[in-house]
Design an enzyme around this catalytic site. Structure first.
Site, PDB file in Angstrom:
ATOM      1  N   SER A 179       0.826  -1.121   0.058  1.00 31.23           N
ATOM      2  CA  SER A 179      -0.289   0.253  -0.016  1.00 31.23           C
ATOM      3  C   SER A 179       0.796   0.875   0.068  1.00 31.23           C
ATOM      4  O   SER A 179       0.242   2.182  -0.151  1.00 31.23           O
ATOM      5  CB  SER A 179      -0.990   0.156   1.465  1.00 31.23           C
ATOM      6  N   ALA A 188      -1.730  14.596 -10.678  1.00 31.90           N
ATOM      7  CA  ALA A 188      -3.181  14.995 -10.587  1.00 31.90           C
ATOM      8  C   ALA A 188      -3.814  14.929  -8.968  1.00 31.90           C
ATOM      9  O   ALA A 188      -3.951  15.245  -8.182  1.00 31.90           O
ATOM     10  CB  ALA A 188      -4.146  14.170 -11.046  1.00 31.90           C
ATOM     11  N   GLU A 210      -8.313   8.737  -7.389  1.00 36.40           N
ATOM     12  CA  GLU A 210      -7.996   9.472  -8.629  1.00 36.40           C
ATOM     13  C   GLU A 210      -6.213   7.952  -8.476  1.00 36.40           C
ATOM     14  O   GLU A 210      -6.223   7.945  -9.881  1.00 36.40           O
ATOM     15  CB  GLU A 210      -6.943  10.130  -8.247  1.00 36.40           C
ATOM     16  N   GLU A 255      -5.229   3.083 -15.555  1.00 36.78           N
ATOM     17  CA  GLU A 255      -4.705   4.011 -16.828  1.00 36.78           C
ATOM     18  C   GLU A 255      -2.677   2.997 -17.268  1.00 36.78           C
ATOM     19  O   GLU A 255      -2.598   2.810 -18.219  1.00 36.78           O
ATOM     20  CB  GLU A 255      -3.939   5.562 -16.914  1.00 36.78           C
ATOM     21  N   TRP A 286      -4.293   2.228 -30.109  1.00 32.59           N
ATOM     22  CA  TRP A 286      -5.521   3.146 -29.700  1.00 32.59           C
ATOM     23  C   TRP A 286      -6.186   2.019 -29.513  1.00 32.59           C
ATOM     24  O   TRP A 286      -6.204   1.498 -30.326  1.00 32.59           O
ATOM     25  CB  TRP A 286      -6.261   4.557 -30.814  1.00 32.59           C
TER      26      TRP A 286
END
EC number: 2.7.1.107
Length: 136
Positions: free
Chosen positions: A31, A43, A82, A89, A99
């Site tokens: 963690s 972010a 987030e 991602e 893509w």
């Protein structure tokens, strides 16, 4: 110390074989590694920096433990979402840079989750500020 490869019927994740405090110790380390990885994302750094201000402020602004929990919880929830978005991602990026419609969909949905949690956080904080300063 190297371990022999697992037998075909054994799980390859050593964490699955740990129990008790040993498992808890390793899970905590994983963690903390995740938090360090999250810190590598701009972010998350922005949200964590805001949390350093907002979490103590929630104790001052909240009128009782319920409001404090909502204010602080909305900030922590935003950070959790987030981290999950960053994990999505990273997993998509590991698959490959080309893509693909499903990759785009997964990334877009993660981004939408962050947006919704941000709107929830802003809404809770705006309501608390309104109640405290503008409504009495």
């Amino acid at each position: 110390m190297s371990h022999p490869p697992p037998a075909p019927h054994e799980p390859t994740n050593a964490q699955k074989n740990r129990t008790g405090l040993h498992r808890l110790w390793h899970a905590t380390r994983y963690s903390l590694d995740g938090l360090r990885a999250g810190w590598g994302e701009a972010a998350f750094r922005q949200e964590a920096s805001a949390a350093l201000v907002l979490l103590p402020l929630s104790v001052w602004l909240g009128r009782g433990w319920t409001e404090v929990a909502l204010l602080a919880g909305s900030v922590v929830l935003l950070m959790v979402v987030e981290l999950l978005n960053s994990g999505i991602e990273a997993a998509i990026d590991r698959i490959g840079p080309e893509w693909h419609a499903l990759s785009k969909r997964a990334k877009d949905m993660g981004s939408a989750a962050v947006l919704l949690s941000l709107l929830l956080c802003v809404g809770i904080w705006a309501s608390a500020i309104y109640q405290r300063f503008l409504h009495g």
